[in-house]
Design a protein around this motif. Structure first.
Motif, mmCIF file in Angstrom:
data_model
loop_
_atom_site.group_PDB
_atom_site.id
_atom_site.type_symbol
_atom_site.label_atom_id
_atom_site.label_comp_id
_atom_site.label_asym_id
_atom_site.label_seq_id
_atom_site.Cartn_x
_atom_site.Cartn_y
_atom_site.Cartn_z
ATOM 1 N N UNK A 82 0.829 -1.209 0.000
ATOM 2 C CA UNK A 82 0.000 0.000 0.000
ATOM 3 C C UNK A 82 0.865 1.261 0.000
ATOM 4 N N UNK A 83 2.002 1.216 0.656
ATOM 5 C CA UNK A 83 2.941 2.346 0.613
ATOM 6 C C UNK A 83 3.443 2.547 -0.817
ATOM 7 N N UNK A 100 -5.560 13.295 -9.799
ATOM 8 C CA UNK A 100 -5.572 13.681 -8.380
ATOM 9 C C UNK A 100 -5.058 12.523 -7.530
ATOM 10 N N UNK A 101 -4.201 12.841 -6.587
ATOM 11 C CA UNK A 101 -3.558 11.842 -5.749
ATOM 12 C C UNK A 101 -4.581 10.917 -5.076
ATOM 13 N N UNK A 102 -5.602 11.477 -4.478
ATOM 14 C CA UNK A 102 -6.590 10.645 -3.766
ATOM 15 C C UNK A 102 -7.358 9.738 -4.722
ATOM 16 N N UNK A 103 -7.687 10.240 -5.903
ATOM 17 C CA UNK A 103 -8.372 9.414 -6.906
ATOM 18 C C UNK A 103 -7.485 8.244 -7.328
ATOM 19 N N UNK A 104 -6.209 8.522 -7.538
ATOM 20 C CA UNK A 104 -5.283 7.467 -7.935
ATOM 21 C C UNK A 104 -5.095 6.439 -6.817
ATOM 22 N N UNK A 105 -4.987 6.906 -5.593
ATOM 23 C CA UNK A 105 -4.853 5.977 -4.475
ATOM 24 C C UNK A 105 -6.074 5.060 -4.399
ATOM 25 N N UNK A 106 -7.242 5.627 -4.580
ATOM 26 C CA UNK A 106 -8.467 4.823 -4.567
ATOM 27 C C UNK A 106 -8.424 3.752 -5.659
ATOM 28 N N UNK A 107 -8.017 4.151 -6.860
ATOM 29 C CA UNK A 107 -7.924 3.197 -7.968
ATOM 30 C C UNK A 107 -6.877 2.116 -7.695
ATOM 31 N N UNK A 108 -5.731 2.529 -7.189
ATOM 32 C CA UNK A 108 -4.657 1.574 -6.914
ATOM 33 C C UNK A 108 -5.009 0.641 -5.758
ATOM 34 N N UNK A 109 -5.639 1.162 -4.730
ATOM 35 C CA UNK A 109 -6.054 0.313 -3.609
ATOM 36 C C UNK A 109 -7.061 -0.736 -4.080
ATOM 37 N N UNK A 110 -7.970 -0.329 -4.947
ATOM 38 C CA UNK A 110 -8.953 -1.279 -5.487
ATOM 39 C C UNK A 110 -8.234 -2.361 -6.286
#
Length: 162
Positions: A82-83, A100-110
């Motif tokens: 996750x890091x 956007x960083x948060x949008x990308x994190x959401x996509x990557x976490x999924x």
């Protein structure tokens, strides 16, 4: 596709193709890094390749820890995974203001969740669940690619004119 193939190879006892599939999976990360070099430059392409290869190496270690039933190692590797996703999101959002960083994190976490679902189904030999996880994962990765490529075209429209 190559991630799922690696999971199959790694979780199948005696699979002879595991190293070859991993080599091809890592090559895919180089291909992605090389694909961004024309717009972001050599250094950025190499940095993205390094981040994506780290993602794959951690995933491979997760598979091995899961096979060994080493929960402590699995927890440690998941935190690193996750890091790494956070690092990829930060890199991409810094390179492209349309991401956007948060949008990308959401996509990557999924994405990470879907890979974990594939691994879990494989370990349980729940082939129906595995098929669903692979199908869902393919749809998600295509959507991620579309999101990122749309942002790149928006950032550099002159490079994509016919």
């Amino acid at each position: 596709m190559w991630t799922s193939n690696y999971i199959t190879s790694a979780t199948t006892a005696g699979a002879e193709d595991q190293k070859d599939v991993l080599k091809r999976l890592l090559k895919n990360q180089e291909d992605i890094g090389n694909a961004v070099k024309p717009v972001y430059g050599e250094e950025a392409g190499n940095q993205l390749t390094a981040l994506l290869k780290e993602h794959i190496v951690i995933a491979g270690d997760i598979v091995q820890a899961a096979k060994a039933g080493n929960k402590a190692k699995l927890d440690q590797l998941n935190k690193a995974w996750y890091k790494n996703a956070d690092d990829i999101a930060a890199f991409l959002s810094k390179a492209n203001p349309n991401l956007k960083n948060e949008q990308l994190k959401e996509l990557l976490y999924k994405h990470l969740e879907m890979v974990a679902d594939d691994l879990s189904a494989s370990m349980k030999k729940d082939w129906g669940a595995r098929i669903v996880s692979i199908d869902d994962g393919m749809s998600h990765i295509i959507m991620m690619a579309d999101t990122i490529s749309t942002a790149v075209v928006k950032q550099f429209p002159e490079k994509f004119k016919k």
